[in-house]
Design an enzyme around this catalytic site. Structure first.
Site, short mmCIF file in Angstrom:
data_model
loop_
_atom_site.label_atom_id
_atom_site.label_comp_id
_atom_site.label_asym_id
_atom_site.label_seq_id
_atom_site.Cartn_x
_atom_site.Cartn_y
_atom_site.Cartn_z
N ASP A 1 0.85 -1.18 0.00
CA ASP A 1 0.00 0.00 0.00
C ASP A 1 0.90 1.25 0.00
OD1 ASP A 1 -3.10 0.64 0.44
OD2 ASP A 1 -1.97 2.07 1.64
N HIS B 1 -4.86 -7.79 0.84
CA HIS B 1 -4.23 -6.48 0.95
C HIS B 1 -3.40 -6.35 2.23
CE1 HIS B 1 -3.70 -2.27 0.02
NE2 HIS B 1 -4.11 -1.94 1.25
N TYR C 1 -2.98 11.25 1.32
CA TYR C 1 -3.56 11.19 -0.03
C TYR C 1 -3.54 12.57 -0.68
CZ TYR C 1 -5.24 6.44 0.79
OH TYR C 1 -5.31 5.08 1.02
#
Length: 433
Positions: free
Chosen positions: A213, A408, A352
Site C-alpha cells: 500500500d 491487501h 492522499y
C-alpha cells in the site's frame, strides 16, 4: 555493521525496557556511549476515560436505514456495521492490544522537523539483516506485529538463524504515534528520505526495506533514491502496471489484446477497483479535512476504514459473521481503535492529499527501480501482479512468487507465509552484510 544500540546509553535502554516490559528484547550486554538524545524511548499509554468514551460513543451510534440492495454495491452493509459495533461496545478489550504494544521497544526521533515513532526489535542471532517495514492506509503498525517474532527469532518459527532480521517498523507521519504534519508536503518521496535517515541514525550501514500500500510507494521510492546501504526491497503490492494497461484503464477499457491469463486477471481486478473501489481515495485526495464525521463517530470511522477494497471487506465482514480466515474481530478493532485513540483519521488521510498535490506518477506505474526487488503476489490484493509485468518493471527481480492465499493486509492475514517470503526474498542479499 555498527551496533544499532549505539544511539542509547545503558540507562536509556534499561529505562525503556522497564517501561515496556521488553528487557529480553535487548540481548546485547554491551552498549556504546550515547550519541546525544536523538532517539528517545516512547511509552504507550491512553487514559481509561478515553477508552470509556469510545465505548459510550459506539453504544450511542445513530444508525442509518438499511441499504436498498442485497449486495455490497452501496457500501458497508448495515448488518456488518451493527455486528462490529455490538462486539466493540460490549466484549472488545483494548487493554490487550495496548499491553502487546507496550511489550515492544518503542521509540521516537525527530526527522525533518517531525517526531517519527517506530518499533525496533533486534534479533538475538548474529548477522541479522536489518529491515524497515512500512504499513499503509487503513493499516498501521498493528499490521506488522504478528511478523516481528518470526523475523527476529526464526529458529522458533520454522526458520534458521541465518534467516534472522533486525526489524524496524515506523508509523507513517500523521499515523499512530508519529507526529502530525502541520504543513503540506509529507509525501512518499519525503517519507522515503526520512526512512533512510532513520536507518542511518540507528547505525545500520546495510539494510533492506519492505512495504505494501503506501508502504510500497515509500519503499519503492527509497529504491529509486538509492540511499547508501539499501541493498534491495520487497513488496507485496508491486507497482508494475504497463503504460498501455494504465491508459486503457483510464479510458474505461477494453483491455489491450494478447493478455495472458494472469495479465487478464490483473486487468479485471484493476478495472473493478478503479470503477467501484476508489471512493475513499477520491475524497481523501481532494477533501480530507471534510471528514469530520470519522473523527466524531467510531462506527463512522470503522465503516470508512472497512470500505477499502471489496476483497478485504468481504474478509472482514466474514469475520463478524463468525468466520476466522486470516483475521479476528480483535485484530480489526485493534487497528480501528488505534486510529480513534490517537485521533489520526484526518491526519492520516492527508497523505492522499499531499500525494495528489505533489504527484510523482501513478500509484501502480513502474518507477524505474535499478536495485534488487522481490515480489510476493497475493491473490486477493487490489491486483495480483503478473510475473511478466514484474520482470519488466524490475530489471533486477530476485524473487517472484504467487501465493495461494492472502490479500491487501498480507502480513496481518498470513503472517507465516509473509515471513517465509521475506526470508526467501532476501537470502541472495545476505552475503553483502
Amino acid at each position: 555493521m555498527s551496533d544499532p544500540h549505539s544511539y542509547l546509553t545503558r540507562r536509556d535502554v534499561l529505562v525503556a525496557a522497564a517501561a515496556t516490559g521488553a528487557a529480553s528484547l535487548f540481548p546485547s550486554p554491551s552498549l556504546a556511549a550515547a550519541a546525544g538524545d536523538q532517539i528517545r524511548p516512547f511509552t504507550i499509554s491512553f487514559p481509561p476515560e478515553d477508552v470509556a468514551d469510545l465505548r459510550r460513543r459506539v453504544a450511542a451510534t445513530r444508525w442509518p436505514d438499511k441499504e436498498t440492495v442485497t449486495d455490497t454495491t452501496q457500501g458497508v452493509q448495515l448488518a456488518t456495521a451493527r455486528k462490529l459495533a455490538q462486539y466493540w461496545a460490549s466484549d472488545y478489550d483494548w487493554s490487550k492490544c495496548e499491553a502487546q504494544l507496550k511489550a515492544l521497544p518503542n521509540f521516537v526521533t525527530e526527522i525533518d522537523g517531525l517526531d517519527i515513532h517506530f518499533i525496533h526489535v533486534r534479533s538475538k542471532h548474529d548477522k541479522a539483516l536489518p529491515v524497515i517495514i512500512t504499513h499503509g492506509w487503513p493499516g498501521s503498525i498493528i499490521e506488522q506485529i504478528k511478523i516481528i517474532a518470526p523475523l527476529t527469532d526464526p529458529t522458533a518459527h520454522g526458520g534458521s538463524a541465518a534467516d534472522a532480521f533486525d526489524v524496524v517498523i515506523p508509523s507513517l507521519p500523521g499515523y499512530g504515534f508519529s507526529g502530525k504534519p502541520t504543513a503540506p508536503g509529507w509525501t512518499p518521496v519525503r517519507i522515503a528520505k526520512a526512512w533512510a535517515t532513520l536507518m542511518q541514525r540507528l547505525g545500520y550501514t546495510k539494510y533492506v526495506a519492505q512495504g505494501g500500500d503506501w508502504g510500497n510507494a515509500v519503499t519503492e521510492l527509497m529504491a529509486v533514491q538509492e540511499p547508501p546501504g539499501l541493498l534491495g526491497i520487497h513488496t507485496n503490492m508491486a507497482a508494475t502496471v504497463p503504460a498501455d494497461i494504465s491508459k486503457a484503464l483510464a479510458a474505461g477499457g477494453p483491455p489491450p489484446a494478447g493478455l495472458s491469463p494472469d495479465e487478464k486477471r490483473a486487468w479485471d481486478q484493476l478495472d473493478d477497483f478503479y470503477k467501484n473501489g476508489l471512493g475513499y481515495a477520491i475524497e481523501m485526495n481532494n477533501r480530507p479535512q471534510t471528514l469530520y464525521g470519522i473523527v466524531d463517530s467510531p462506527v463512522g470511522l470503522a465503516a470508512w476504514m472497512l470500505d477499502h477494497d471489496i476483497r478485504s471487506y468481504e474478509l472482514i465482514a466474514g469475520v463478524f459473521d463468525g468466520k476466522s480466515e486470516g483475521l479476528t474481530r480483535d485484530d480489526i478493532l485493534d487497528n480501528v481503535t488505534l486510529y480513534w485513540l490517537t485521533n489520526t483519521p484526518i491526519s492520516s488521510a492527508r497523505l492522499y492529499w499531499d500525494n495528489a498535490h505533489f504527484p510523482t506518477g501513478g500509484f501502480f506505474d513502474p518507477r524505474g527501480i535499478k536495485i534488487p526487488v522481490a515480489v510476493s503476489a497475493f491473490p486477493d490484493e487490489i491486483y495480483q501482479a503478473p510475473q511478466s509485468w514484474a520482470q519488466k518493471a524490475y530489471p533486477k527481480l530476485i524473487h517472484y512468487n504467487r501465493l495461494p492465499k492472502g490479500g491487501h493486509f498480507a502480513a496481518w492475514e498470513q503472517p507465516a507465509a509473509f515471513s517465509a517470503e521475506l526470508r526467501t526474498s532476501f537470502r541472495p542479499l545476505r552475503q553483502q552484510i
